[in-house]
Scaffold this motif. Structure first.
Motif, PDB file in Angstrom:
ATOM      1  N   LYS A  71       0.821  -1.220   0.000  1.00  0.00           N
ATOM      2  CA  LYS A  71       0.000   0.000   0.000  1.00  0.00           C
ATOM      3  C   LYS A  71       0.853   1.267   0.000  1.00  0.00           C
ATOM      4  O   LYS A  71       0.383   2.325  -0.414  1.00  0.00           O
ATOM      5  CB  LYS A  71      -0.915   0.004   1.223  1.00  0.00           C
ATOM      6  N   LEU A  72       2.092   1.164   0.434  1.00  0.00           N
ATOM      7  CA  LEU A  72       2.957   2.342   0.542  1.00  0.00           C
ATOM      8  C   LEU A  72       3.890   2.515  -0.652  1.00  0.00           C
ATOM      9  O   LEU A  72       4.632   3.489  -0.727  1.00  0.00           O
ATOM     10  CB  LEU A  72       3.799   2.241   1.817  1.00  0.00           C
ATOM     11  N   VAL A  73       3.867   1.612  -1.594  1.00  0.00           N
ATOM     12  CA  VAL A  73       4.797   1.644  -2.726  1.00  0.00           C
ATOM     13  C   VAL A  73       4.633   2.904  -3.562  1.00  0.00           C
ATOM     14  O   VAL A  73       5.613   3.482  -4.037  1.00  0.00           O
ATOM     15  CB  VAL A  73       4.617   0.373  -3.590  1.00  0.00           C
ATOM     16  N   ASP A  74       3.418   3.389  -3.724  1.00  0.00           N
ATOM     17  CA  ASP A  74       3.181   4.553  -4.585  1.00  0.00           C
ATOM     18  C   ASP A  74       3.799   5.840  -4.042  1.00  0.00           C
ATOM     19  O   ASP A  74       3.910   6.827  -4.777  1.00  0.00           O
ATOM     20  CB  ASP A  74       1.689   4.747  -4.818  1.00  0.00           C
ATOM     21  N   MET A  75       4.216   5.851  -2.788  1.00  0.00           N
ATOM     22  CA  MET A  75       4.893   7.029  -2.235  1.00  0.00           C
ATOM     23  C   MET A  75       6.320   7.155  -2.762  1.00  0.00           C
ATOM     24  O   MET A  75       6.887   8.240  -2.747  1.00  0.00           O
ATOM     25  CB  MET A  75       4.939   6.939  -0.704  1.00  0.00           C
ATOM     26  N   TYR A  76       6.877   6.043  -3.233  1.00  0.00           N
ATOM     27  CA  TYR A  76       8.287   6.016  -3.607  1.00  0.00           C
ATOM     28  C   TYR A  76       8.531   5.887  -5.106  1.00  0.00           C
ATOM     29  O   TYR A  76       9.660   6.027  -5.545  1.00  0.00           O
ATOM     30  CB  TYR A  76       8.984   4.865  -2.881  1.00  0.00           C
ATOM     31  N   ARG A  77       7.503   5.602  -5.888  1.00  0.00           N
ATOM     32  CA  ARG A  77       7.685   5.460  -7.333  1.00  0.00           C
ATOM     33  C   ARG A  77       6.430   5.900  -8.063  1.00  0.00           C
ATOM     34  O   ARG A  77       5.343   5.923  -7.507  1.00  0.00           O
ATOM     35  CB  ARG A  77       8.043   4.027  -7.714  1.00  0.00           C
ATOM     36  N   LYS A  78       6.620   6.272  -9.331  1.00  0.00           N
ATOM     37  CA  LYS A  78       5.495   6.593 -10.207  1.00  0.00           C
ATOM     38  C   LYS A  78       5.604   5.663 -11.404  1.00  0.00           C
ATOM     39  O   LYS A  78       6.591   5.708 -12.142  1.00  0.00           O
ATOM     40  CB  LYS A  78       5.545   8.047 -10.657  1.00  0.00           C
ATOM     41  N   ASP A  79       4.595   4.835 -11.598  1.00  0.00           N
ATOM     42  CA  ASP A  79       4.614   3.856 -12.684  1.00  0.00           C
ATOM     43  C   ASP A  79       4.104   4.525 -13.953  1.00  0.00           C
ATOM     44  O   ASP A  79       2.971   4.976 -14.016  1.00  0.00           O
ATOM     45  CB  ASP A  79       3.741   2.661 -12.319  1.00  0.00           C
ATOM     46  N   GLU A  80       4.958   4.584 -14.973  1.00  0.00           N
ATOM     47  CA  GLU A  80       4.611   5.222 -16.244  1.00  0.00           C
ATOM     48  C   GLU A  80       4.510   4.202 -17.373  1.00  0.00           C
ATOM     49  O   GLU A  80       4.602   4.549 -18.547  1.00  0.00           O
ATOM     50  CB  GLU A  80       5.652   6.283 -16.586  1.00  0.00           C
ATOM     51  N   THR A  81       4.296   2.941 -17.021  1.00  0.00           N
ATOM     52  CA  THR A  81       4.176   1.884 -18.015  1.00  0.00           C
ATOM     53  C   THR A  81       2.893   2.091 -18.814  1.00  0.00           C
ATOM     54  O   THR A  81       1.832   2.268 -18.235  1.00  0.00           O
ATOM     55  CB  THR A  81       4.136   0.503 -17.329  1.00  0.00           C
ATOM     56  N   PRO A  82       2.955   2.084 -20.156  1.00  0.00           N
ATOM     57  CA  PRO A  82       1.743   2.284 -20.949  1.00  0.00           C
ATOM     58  C   PRO A  82       0.751   1.136 -20.759  1.00  0.00           C
ATOM     59  O   PRO A  82       1.139  -0.016 -20.578  1.00  0.00           O
ATOM     60  CB  PRO A  82       2.239   2.334 -22.391  1.00  0.00           C
ATOM     61  N   ALA A  83      -0.525   1.460 -20.816  1.00  0.00           N
ATOM     62  CA  ALA A  83      -1.574   0.458 -20.623  1.00  0.00           C
ATOM     63  C   ALA A  83      -1.591  -0.565 -21.749  1.00  0.00           C
ATOM     64  O   ALA A  83      -2.049  -1.696 -21.553  1.00  0.00           O
ATOM     65  CB  ALA A  83      -2.936   1.147 -20.521  1.00  0.00           C
ATOM     66  N   GLU A  84      -1.089  -0.185 -22.928  1.00  0.00           N
ATOM     67  CA  GLU A  84      -1.064  -1.125 -24.050  1.00  0.00           C
ATOM     68  C   GLU A  84      -0.198  -2.343 -23.747  1.00  0.00           C
ATOM     69  O   GLU A  84      -0.442  -3.435 -24.247  1.00  0.00           O
ATOM     70  CB  GLU A  84      -0.544  -0.445 -25.320  1.00  0.00           C
ATOM     71  N   SER A  85       0.834  -2.155 -22.925  1.00  0.00           N
ATOM     72  CA  SER A  85       1.710  -3.275 -22.577  1.00  0.00           C
ATOM     73  C   SER A  85       0.950  -4.341 -21.805  1.00  0.00           C
ATOM     74  O   SER A  85       1.114  -5.538 -22.049  1.00  0.00           O
ATOM     75  CB  SER A  85       2.886  -2.795 -21.735  1.00  0.00           C
ATOM     76  N   PHE A  86       0.117  -3.903 -20.865  1.00  0.00           N
ATOM     77  CA  PHE A  86      -0.663  -4.857 -20.076  1.00  0.00           C
ATOM     78  C   PHE A  86      -1.748  -5.506 -20.931  1.00  0.00           C
ATOM     79  O   PHE A  86      -2.058  -6.684 -20.764  1.00  0.00           O
ATOM     80  CB  PHE A  86      -1.273  -4.170 -18.858  1.00  0.00           C
ATOM     81  N   ALA A  87      -2.317  -4.748 -21.864  1.00  0.00           N
ATOM     82  CA  ALA A  87      -3.327  -5.305 -22.764  1.00  0.00           C
ATOM     83  C   ALA A  87      -2.699  -6.358 -23.672  1.00  0.00           C
ATOM     84  O   ALA A  87      -3.307  -7.395 -23.950  1.00  0.00           O
ATOM     85  CB  ALA A  87      -3.964  -4.202 -23.593  1.00  0.00           C
ATOM     86  N   HIS A  88      -1.471  -6.106 -24.109  1.00  0.00           N
ATOM     87  CA  HIS A  88      -0.767  -7.079 -24.954  1.00  0.00           C
ATOM     88  C   HIS A  88      -0.512  -8.374 -24.184  1.00  0.00           C
ATOM     89  O   HIS A  88      -0.652  -9.471 -24.725  1.00  0.00           O
ATOM     90  CB  HIS A  88       0.538  -6.469 -25.435  1.00  0.00           C
TER      91      HIS A  88
END
Length: 130
Positions: A71-88
């Motif tokens: 739950k605390l991970v988002d305080m230390y990083r910002k995920d900029e992975t495109p959504a198309e990668s997960f859809a693929h």
């Protein structure tokens, strides 16, 4: 903080040894440069790494003191992975299940016979050898 420790702390890898192996295979870059496991990261750095057939892009916001809860991970990083990668990735999973569902085991004798009959349906050429 070292890159291997950072990626372990923000829960992208289960162990630091897994991060080290990925770095040795040149799967991890920091600001566009290939990173060794001992590469230091600082807030503002952009980390790109390939894991599970997805190229993740992460921006470092802050350095955690140690491994943090999910739950605390988002305080230390910002995920900029495109959504198309997960859809693929989802599409690839579905394509694997199309032929044979997971857990069905080996093809049975009936499956083999069905495949043989399917192939014989398209063999309309006369057999002159008989």
């Amino acid at each position: 903080m070292r890159i291997d420790k950072y990626l372990w702390c923000v829960r992208y890898y289960k162990t630091r040894n897994m991060v080290t192996e990925a770095a040795k295979k040149n799967h991890i870059t920091v600001n566009g440069n290939v990173a060794k496991p001992s590469k230091e990261v600082f807030p503002g750095d952009k980390i790109t790494f390939r894991r599970d057939q997805i190229t993740h892009i992460v921006s470092v916001l802050d350095l955690p003191p140690s491994r943090v809860g999910a739950k605390l991970v988002d305080m230390y990083r910002k995920d900029e992975t495109p959504a198309e990668s997960f859809a693929h990735l989802e599409l690839m999973k579905l394509s694997k299940e199309h032929y044979r569902r997971t857990g069905d085991g080996r093809p049975t004798k009936k499956d083999r016979r069905d495949l043989d009959e399917y192939g014989n349906d398209f063999d309309d050429s006369p057999n002159e050898d008989l």
